[in-house]
Design an enzyme around this catalytic site. Structure first.
Site, short mmCIF file in Angstrom:
data_model
loop_
_atom_site.label_atom_id
_atom_site.label_comp_id
_atom_site.label_asym_id
_atom_site.label_seq_id
_atom_site.Cartn_x
_atom_site.Cartn_y
_atom_site.Cartn_z
N THR A 124 0.55 5.35 -9.28
CA THR A 124 1.38 6.54 -9.09
C THR A 124 0.53 7.74 -9.46
O THR A 124 -0.17 7.74 -10.49
CB THR A 124 2.71 6.45 -9.88
OG1 THR A 124 3.44 7.66 -9.64
CG2 THR A 124 2.51 6.25 -11.37
N GLU A 125 0.52 8.74 -8.57
CA GLU A 125 -0.50 9.78 -8.65
C GLU A 125 -0.38 10.65 -9.89
O GLU A 125 -1.30 11.41 -10.21
CB GLU A 125 -0.51 10.64 -7.38
CG GLU A 125 0.78 11.35 -7.07
CD GLU A 125 1.64 10.57 -6.07
OE1 GLU A 125 1.62 9.32 -6.11
OE2 GLU A 125 2.33 11.22 -5.25
#
Lengths: 237, 219, 237, 219
Positions: B53-54
């Site tokens: 997840t960025e």
């Protein structure tokens, strides 16, 4: 299942091909993956371009790889150190190519290679011979030189501990170029002093996330380059 | 355009399952917000997949048990998540090194429109009074990461979403690899859009009627 | 003696001036330095340019700063989130400027600002409206857009623990923009859940080296933004 | 050029001491290899100074006790060092963020030549058979870090090192702030080189005779 652990340095380096670009971690002997380099010597790949801060000492590790004429070109910031004998001799005879890069520019070019940034501007080397032939440009009245990313086919890196996902932690100033080199190669091969279980490394303290690592091999008792050099050892022995 | 009629094709869960089948063992995967998040529930057993997840986590795990939520452990949609053993946290520049540097293998995204050349529009309808918000979508599609789009085949009003040219502002040009809709799985290739699989009871012509771009069949 | 510890958020933010560029860490509420932002509201500086991934929720923290008309311009990647009401209204009325930047480009521009890199090339946004008016260039047959570094006068950052040198560690995904924002401001101001002794943070696990931090203040029990928003609290209360 | 004669001026230790006096409390300092390393021994008591070594350590401490050396805890000169409480380790890109991004306050370097405009040559004599090696010197001088040069006033053969134009390849243009030699402390200013302090028994003319560049006196 993800399992990046290989049984031996020999198995870990077997895909390295003639003409490959290979990054090798280390600042002097600190962080230099000497067992992986020796396995690469045994493996035989030649015409390599090696990206590493120095050129090795004595006749072991990187210096031995160069002595065996496997390296066509070195990209580094400081090719002569106290016990560096092999590279200087080949260089003076015109038998090895050198691209000299300021240390911080070398680091940033490697980091850019890993981060998908093809080029950037830096104030370093402006007005010096190392900026000759390079594009310059002004930003806010100051001159900068454009530098291109460095990428590799393989990175050889030494670390303190790794898990089967390839998460890594390092030891003190042996960290140096390791984390950025892990990001900049198609295949990153790591020798770890210890392989630990998943979750044994606190997720807050992982230095290299496993996504940047392809192969891990445990070398529990790595050779100390400076001791080998003091004993005038030569690889292979 | 085709009007309201009897519902045909895959459910959302089945669409997610189809996309999940194309996620191989050992993949590093980023799932967009919304429908793409469902994909994680359908990865076949025995495949070990690492979710990125960025906002700074590799090794994202499922939603926490009630009462165990940590507002400082969230995903890109700002929902509480967990971290698996072997996870790691990092800052935003390192996170997008994973994306822009092509270290992530697969990204599953939603779409407003997809063109026959694989252009993707998924961040703005271009409406003059809309507040533009792009997040990480443009970064995710900019590299050589495989881009899977999961989306209903048409809009709520029956307009085709797979079009000759996107009319909405682009997220990226020539970036989509495969489209998973309720009607079909469609590969984006150099030679155009190819239907890889049709939903049960759905014909090629039925899909083509609901698609502005030209579709092709593998021979 | 080096002692970067300040007694209160109010003292830590007192130098922030009208027209300053201020980076604020956080991704949604995770990592948002809410007590520092509230101290900034009390302090009164206006015409600020704020660089932050979002625009805040409800009427607390960054949203409250915007609601009090202290922010002339936002530079962010995602200005509308679930409970974001203040920014959208001002924006629709033309009362606040917006520079929309893709999230990874925002991160890299901040990182470049801290690293002395004035500009770089990225594939992100090529062919989209966000690349319009920007210089593009081909490298190896692929098109990239040039992006400029972002620097700030002040960064406001939240972390888990700090020592008097300003060494920091973070908590989980609340790390996000904190470490890069610390590097990119002339003055970096940090609220830490805990101040610890020198050496209490393992030197191998420091995330932000103290050199990037100017002021540290302990906020042992920071407010939870989402709870305040759920209660429809408005700052100042 | 002036021939051999009775030794005048400061010792190397005194030169290091003079430079150390200009390192204020709380400074972040990078010391070059060789003579600059001595500066750390002379920082006045009560000043807390943090030493950076570009190979990845902030908070470098003194040389370890014999037997306690760790070959993985070294400085930029590849000598074993220690780490103080409050130190931290980091990788090379982060280390040069500290340098290129102007976070370091002061760097003390050696020199082959310094020009009257503050150009520095300290990495190569340009000899055709020499192997060029630059290390981190060009990065250290590229930013707005204060650059102190510590150097004998003349070469071993009595040639001036402070010259009108450097004849050796440059490390950086217009980068030096202050020069500490055995004869004087010299500030590099927009208006030229100014002598701030003369060593005991040394006159302005004595220094000028050994300096190719024009020297000035503060009025």
């Amino acid at each position: 299942m993800i399992n990046k652990i290989f049984a031996s340095p020999a198995e870990a380096v077997e895909d390295i091909f003639d003409g490959a670009v290979v990054m090798i971690s280390g600042f002097g002997e600190a962080g230099s993956p000497i067992e992986l380099i020796h396995a690469l010597i045994d493996q035989g790949a030649k015409d390599l371009t090696v990206i590493s801060n120095n050129t090795g000492s004595g006749h072991v590790g990187l210096a031995a790889l160069i002595a065996h004429r496997r390296v066509a070109k070195m990209i580094c910031s400081f090719p002569r150190t106290a016990n560096s004998k092999v590279f200087p001799e080949l260089y003076k005879n015109g038998e090895i190519e050198l691209e000299l890069v300021p240390q911080g520019t070398l680091a940033e070019r490697i980091r850019s290679g890993g981060a998908g940034i093809p080029a950037f501007y830096t104030p370093t080397s402006v007005g010096t011979p190392l900026a000759e032939g390079k594009e310059t440009r002004e930003f806010n009245g100051k001159t900068y030189v454009m530098q291109h990313a460095l990428e590799a086919d393989f990175s050889l890196v030494k670390c303190k501990a790794a898990d089967r996902y390839g998460n890594l932690i390092y030891n003190k100033t042996a960290r140096n170029f390791g984390p950025i080199m892990c990001t900049a190669a198609k295949t990153t091969i790591v020798q770890a002093k210890q392989i630990v279980g998943l979750g044994d490394i606190d997720p807050e303290t992982v230095v290299t996330p496993g996504i940047f690592v392809n192969k891990v091999v445990e070398v529990a008792n790595p050779a100390e380059e400076s001791k080998l050099v003091a004993e005038d050892r030569r690889y292979p022995w | 355009m085709v009007g309201n009629e009897e519902k045909k094709g895959w459910s959302i869960g089945e669409m997610a399952q189809k996309a999940a089948l194309d996620i191989l063992d050992g993949s590093y995967v980023n799932l967009g917000i919304g429908m793409p998040e469902l994909v994680a529930d359908y990865v076949p057993e025995g495949r070990e997949v690492i979710y990125h997840t960025e906002n700074g986590l590799l090794g994202m795990g499922p939603v926490p048990e009630p009462g165990k939520e940590d507002p400082e452990l969230i995903n890109a949609g700002k929902k509480c998540v967990t971290a698996i053993p072997g996870a790691c946290f990092f800052h935003h520049a390192d996170s997008f090194t994973m994306i822009r540097g092509n270290h992530i293998d697969i990204c599953v995204l939603g779409a407003l429109q997809i063109s026959e050349e694989g252009d993707l529009a998924n961040w703005s309808t271009g409406a003059p009074d809309a507040i533009p918000a792009v997040g990480g979508a443009m970064d995710l599609v900019a590299g050589d990461i495989k881009i899977y789009v999961i989306s209903r085949h048409t809009t709520k009003t029956g307009e085709p979403k797979i079009v000759r040219e996107c009319t909405y502002p682009l997220t990226g040009k020539n970036v989509v690899n495969t489209i998973y809709t309720d009607l079909a799985i469609i590969d984006v290739t150099d030679k155009g859009l190819f239907i890889r699989e049709l939903a049960p009871g759905v014909t090629f012509d039925y899909v083509q009627e609901r698609t502005e771009a030209k579709l092709n069949q593998y021979s």
